[in-house]
Design an enzyme around this catalytic site. Structure first.
Site, short mmCIF file in Angstrom:
data_model
loop_
_atom_site.label_atom_id
_atom_site.label_comp_id
_atom_site.label_asym_id
_atom_site.label_seq_id
_atom_site.Cartn_x
_atom_site.Cartn_y
_atom_site.Cartn_z
N SER A 1 13.10 72.73 21.16
CA SER A 1 13.00 71.27 21.16
C SER A 1 12.65 70.67 19.81
O SER A 1 12.61 69.44 19.69
CB SER A 1 11.99 70.82 22.21
OG SER A 1 12.54 70.97 23.50
N THR B 1 7.05 70.88 18.93
CA THR B 1 7.10 72.24 19.43
C THR B 1 8.48 72.50 20.03
O THR B 1 9.23 71.56 20.31
CB THR B 1 6.04 72.46 20.52
OG1 THR B 1 6.23 71.48 21.56
CG2 THR B 1 4.65 72.33 19.96
N GLY B 2 8.80 73.77 20.21
CA GLY B 2 10.09 74.11 20.79
C GLY B 2 9.98 75.36 21.65
O GLY B 2 9.53 76.40 21.16
N TYR C 1 8.55 64.01 30.03
CA TYR C 1 9.44 64.78 29.15
C TYR C 1 10.72 65.15 29.88
O TYR C 1 10.69 65.73 30.97
CB TYR C 1 8.72 66.04 28.68
CG TYR C 1 9.37 66.73 27.50
CD1 TYR C 1 9.06 66.34 26.20
CD2 TYR C 1 10.27 67.77 27.68
CE1 TYR C 1 9.62 66.98 25.12
CE2 TYR C 1 10.84 68.41 26.60
CZ TYR C 1 10.52 68.01 25.32
OH TYR C 1 11.09 68.64 24.24
N SER C 2 11.86 64.81 29.28
CA SER C 2 13.14 65.08 29.93
C SER C 2 14.19 65.44 28.89
O SER C 2 14.52 64.63 28.01
CB SER C 2 13.61 63.87 30.73
OG SER C 2 14.91 64.09 31.26
N ASN C 3 14.72 66.64 29.00
CA ASN C 3 15.80 67.06 28.10
C ASN C 3 17.04 66.19 28.25
O ASN C 3 17.85 66.08 27.33
CB ASN C 3 16.14 68.53 28.35
CG ASN C 3 15.10 69.47 27.81
OD1 ASN C 3 14.54 69.25 26.74
ND2 ASN C 3 14.81 70.53 28.55
#
Length: 383
Positions: A90, A333-334, A187-189
Site C-alpha cells: 500500500s 505502510t504496505g 480503509y478500502s483498497n
C-alpha cells in the site's frame, strides 16, 4: 642577570600575560542520528522474531545506513541484501495520490468534485463521492479485498487472478449498509482502484506509464516498477506466508510470483528501501507538488477508534505512537501477500527509514513489535 636583561624579561612576561589567550576549539557536536549497531541489532531481532529476512535503509544526520538480516530466498539460502527489491504494497497509494494531486495542480481534476463527473456509471454511489473522499478513505465504498479473503483458498486464488479494475469494483457493488460518504474513516483498497482509473481516464495513458513518467524517471528510482506480470525482476526478496498454518511441520509458502491484478493501484508497486526513502524525501520536501497540495496531502484526520493516535491524509498516514516525544512520523505502510513494508519520516523531517520484511499476511505479533522497534530506533531522538 643584568638589570637590562631583567627589564627585558619583565616586558616579555607582561606581554605574554596581556596577550589574548589562544581560542579553545570546542568539540564538534555529535551527528544527529541513530546508533548503527543498535539499528543492526533491531533488524536482527525482527528476523529472530519470525520472518525469513529484512532489509532497511536509514537516512539521518550521520548519513545513510543500509542493513539486512536473514535470508531472501529460503530455497537457495541466499542472504537478504539491502538493495533487494520487494513488493511495497500500500505504499503504492502514496504514489497514486501524488499523481492525482498533480492532476489537480494542472486543473484537470477537482479535489472536491464528485467522481461521477469523471467516471460516469463506474462507481457505486459515485454521484455523492468526491475525489478527496477516495484519497482519504472516507468514501463509504466497501473494500474488495475483504470479498477476496472470503474465498475458500483466498491467497492461491488471488495469486493467479486476472481481475480487471472494473471487476474489482464490481465485487463490492452490492455491499449493504455502507456509511454515507464523508462520515466514516474506513480503509478500502477500492478507493485507490477508482483513483487509478481516474488517472488513466484523465491522462489517456496507463497508470504504470504515469507513475514512470511523473515520479520514477524524474527521481531516478532505478529499482521501482509498476508491474504488469507476476514476477519480480532483478535481485529481490522472495515473499513468504504461512498459508497452511504454523503448526508442527508447517512451513511458509513461497508467494513471490503474484498477479498484479489482485491489487493494481492499491498495492502493486515493486521498489527498494533506497527508492522509497528518495520518493518520500522529495514528496515531503515539496518537489512533486505545489505547497498548497502538499499541505492538503498532510491534512490528517483520525483513523478508526482501534488505531489510536494514528491519522490519515491524502495517501499519507501519520503515527504518533512511535516517537511520542518527537511528534508524529509520516509516510505509509504496505502489506501484501509475502511482504510488509514501513516507510516513515520523522516529524522534523531529519530522519527517514524504510524497512521491508518478506512475510505479509501471517507476520506474527512478535515480528511486528520487533519491526516497530527497528523503525523507532531509526526515527526517535528519545527511546
Amino acid at each position: 642577570m643584568s638589570h637590562r636583561k631583567a627589564a627585558a624579561a619583565s616586558v616579555l612576561l607582561a606581554a605574554a600575560l596581556l596577550a589574548p589567550a589562544a581560542p579553545v576549539m570546542a568539540a564538534a557536536p555529535a551527528p544527529d542520528g541513530a546508533d548503527r549497531a543498535a539499528l543492526q541489532q533491531a533488524l536482527d531481532a525482527t528476523v529472530a522474531a519470525g520472518v525469513p529476512g529484512a532489509v532497511a535503509e536509514v537516512r539521518d544526520g550521520r548519513g545513510v545506513w543500509r542493513g539486512s538480516s536473514g535470508v531472501g530466498d529460503l530455497q537457495s539460502g541466499q542472504a537478504a541484501h539491502a538493495g533487494d527489491r520487494f513488493r511495497a504494497g500500500s505504499v503504492t497509494k502514496s504514489f497514486v495520490a501524488t499523481l492525482v494531486l498533480q492532476l489537480v495542480a494542472e486543473g484537470k481534476v477537482g479535489l472536491d468534485e464528485v467522481i461521477e463527473r469523471q467516471l460516469p456509471g463506474v462507481v457505486p454511489n459515485g454521484e455523492h463521492i468526491t475525489v478527496r473522499q477516495l484519497l482519504n478513505h472516507t468514501s463509504g465504498l466497501a473494500n474488495f479485498s475483504d470479498v477476496l479473503l472470503k474465498k475458500k483458498d483466498p491467497v492461491r486464488d488471488a495469486q493467479k487472478a486476472t481481475y480487471t479494475p472494473l471487476q474489482l469494483i464490481a465485487l463490492i457493488a452490492d455491499a449493504k449498509d455502507r456509511p454515507a460518504p464523508g462520515t466514516t474513516w474506513e480503509y478500502s483498497n477500492t478507493n485507490y482502484v477508482v483513483l487509478g482509473l481516474l488517472i488513466e481516464h484523465v491522462t489517456g495513458r496507463s497508470l504504470g506509464h504515469e507513475i514512470d513518467h511523473r515520479i520514477v524517471k524524474p527521481l531516478h528510482l532505478t529499482g521501482t516498477t509498476f508491474p504488469t506480470t507476476s514476477g519480480i525482476s532483478g535481485a529481490h526478496l522472495h515473499g513468504y506466508d504461512w498459508i497452511d498454518g504454523r503448526g508442527p511441520g508447517a512451513g511458509p509458502t513461497d508467494l513471490t510470483e503474484f498477479s498484479p491484478s489482485a491489487y493494481w493501484a492499491a498495492g502493486t508497486l515493486i521498489s527498494t528501501t533506497h527508492d522509497l526513502n528518495t520518493f518520500f524525501k522529495e514528496l515531503l520536501g515539496g518537489r512533486l507538488l505545489p505547497p498548497r497540495l502538499t499541505k492538503e496531502m498532510r491534512d490528517m484526520h483520525p483513523m478508526n477508534p482501534e488505531r489510536t493516535n494514528r491519522f490519515y491524509g491524502l495517501g499519507l498516514e501519520s503515527n504518533g505512537n512511535l516517537c511520542p516525544s518527537d511528534g508524529p512520523v509520516v509516510g505509509h505502510t504496505g502489506e501484501v501477500v509475502g511482504y510488509q513494508t514501513f516507510s516513515f519520516t520523522s516529524a522534523d523531517g531529519k530522519r527517514q527509514v524504510t524497512l521491508s520484511v518478506n512475510t505479509g499476511l501471517t507476520m506474527n505479533d512478535a515480528s511486528g513489535a520487533a519491526a516497530m522497534k527497528m523503525v523507532s530506533t531509526a526515527l526517535c531522538h528519545t527511546k
